[in-house]
Design a protein around this motif. Structure first.
Motif, PDB file in Angstrom:
ATOM      1  N   PHE A   1       0.511   9.319  11.299  1.00 20.16           N
ATOM      2  CA  PHE A   1       0.017   8.742  10.057  1.00 20.16           C
ATOM      3  C   PHE A   1       1.156   8.181   9.207  1.00 20.16           C
ATOM      4  N   CYS A   2       2.286   8.856   9.174  1.00 20.47           N
ATOM      5  CA  CYS A   2       3.443   8.335   8.437  1.00 20.47           C
ATOM      6  C   CYS A   2       3.882   6.995   9.024  1.00 20.47           C
ATOM      7  N   ARG A   3       3.897   6.901  10.342  1.00 21.74           N
ATOM      8  CA  ARG A   3       4.300   5.648  10.981  1.00 21.74           C
ATOM      9  C   ARG A   3       3.330   4.522  10.661  1.00 21.74           C
ATOM     10  N   GLU A   4       2.085   4.886  10.321  1.00 18.55           N
ATOM     11  CA  GLU A   4       1.091   3.878   9.929  1.00 18.55           C
ATOM     12  C   GLU A   4       1.113   3.602   8.424  1.00 18.55           C
ATOM     13  N   GLY A   5       2.017   4.259   7.702  1.00 16.59           N
ATOM     14  CA  GLY A   5       2.121   4.044   6.265  1.00 16.59           C
ATOM     15  C   GLY A   5       1.185   4.889   5.438  1.00 16.59           C
ATOM     16  N   LEU A   6       0.603   5.927   6.033  1.00 17.68           N
ATOM     17  CA  LEU A   6      -0.330   6.791   5.321  1.00 17.68           C
ATOM     18  C   LEU A   6       0.282   8.190   5.184  1.00 17.68           C
ATOM     19  N   HIS A   7       1.350   8.257   4.405  1.00 20.75           N
ATOM     20  CA  HIS A   7       2.112   9.495   4.273  1.00 20.75           C
ATOM     21  C   HIS A   7       1.303  10.626   3.646  1.00 20.75           C
ATOM     22  N   THR A   8       0.276  10.295   2.870  1.00 23.76           N
ATOM     23  CA  THR A   8      -0.543  11.330   2.242  1.00 23.76           C
ATOM     24  C   THR A   8      -1.419  12.068   3.242  1.00 23.76           C
TER      25      THR A   8
END
Length: 269
Positions: free
Chosen positions: A20-27
């Motif tokens: 998810f972080c790699r997709e820009g969704l760090h939350t």
């Protein structure tokens, strides 16, 4: 990172490496979480940052830099306003409405202007905040609420409503307004808190093909994009801080924000 670095700590911590972080969704980081919980606070003289390597962002400035208030907004409200604008598909030449004149809503005005919106309508009723919204780029003001507000926005948009709505309040009435002022085929970016368990006006959204999205803003993903504009003075989101306090004054600061006596409190150690 090294001792003495000035860093931004986003409102959520994340490892920076999960899917998810790699997709820009760090939350939604599988090893992450949010500051402000019972176990992880952030308003203190010192703190341990979980997942520090993926969470902290080192700034190219000194601790006493005059831009610090604006840089601080990249940890939360500016990134959240930007997230609402991205989800609402704000773009060049589009019409935008921002529901709410708090710090996130005001930063949403900045975000909408930065992304090229042609018309930006702020829905709010506090004169000092409205004045700031206009300086940030709002072109129109609607101070009414409910059905009257919906009617006024439609009057300002030739009866169609706006392409993009940034909902920064999170209450049932604000969502009803947001969907009510979205034009057919438009989009609503909802980032306000609290959120109801059910989505108001879902039938209206369905038959109008209105896209409704949003959620906790992954501000860590936006820092690199927004940072140059802050460093070069093209945007000044730090102006939402209209009061300064210390750690002992934090409870009073929250009360002032809750009572709408302050927009946003800056805490200095």
């Amino acid at each position: 990172m090294k001792v003495g670095d000035v860093v931004i700590i986003p409102s959520a911590y994340s490892d920076g490496t999960c899917t998810f972080c790699r997709e820009g969704l760090h939350t939604s980081c599988i090893h992450g979480g949010f500051f402000g919980t019972a176990d992880v606070g952030a308003q203190a003289e010192a703190l341990r940052v979980p997942q520090a390597d993926g969470t902290l962002f080192v700034l190219p400035v000194a601790e006493d830099d005059a831009l610090m208030p604006s840089l601080l907004t990249l940890s939360d409200v500016m990134g959240t306003g930007h997230h609402a604008a991205i989800v609402a598909k704000v773009g060049r030449g589009k019409t935008v409405a921002v529901v709410g004149d708090g710090a996130v809503g005001l930063c949403g005005v900045i975000a909408a202007r930065r992304l090229g919106a042609e018309q930006i309508i702020i829905l709010g009723s506090h004169p000092d905040r409205i004045a700031l919204a206009r300086e940030f780029g709002a072109t129109d003001v609607v101070s009414e609420r409910g059905d009257v507000a919906v009617e006024r926005v439609r009057e300002l948009t030739d009866g169609f409503g706006v392409h993009s709505v940034l909902e920064s309040v999170g209450l049932e009435q604000s969502m009803l307004t947001a969907i009510g002022i979205a034009r057919a085929g438009g989009a609503v970016g909802r980032v306000g808190l609290p959120q109801d368990e059910t989505m108001p006006a879902s039938q209206r959204a369905f038959f109008g093909n209105v896209t409704v999205g949003g959620g906790p803003a992954p501000v860590r993903a936006y820092i690199e994009e927004l940072l140059p504009d802050v460093l070069e003075g093209r945007v000044e989101p730090g102006r939402v801080f209209d009061r300064i306090t210390n750690l002992e004054g934090v409870p009073d600061g929250y009360r002032a924000m809750n009572d709408r006596a302050a927009i946003k409190m800056l805490v200095e150690l």
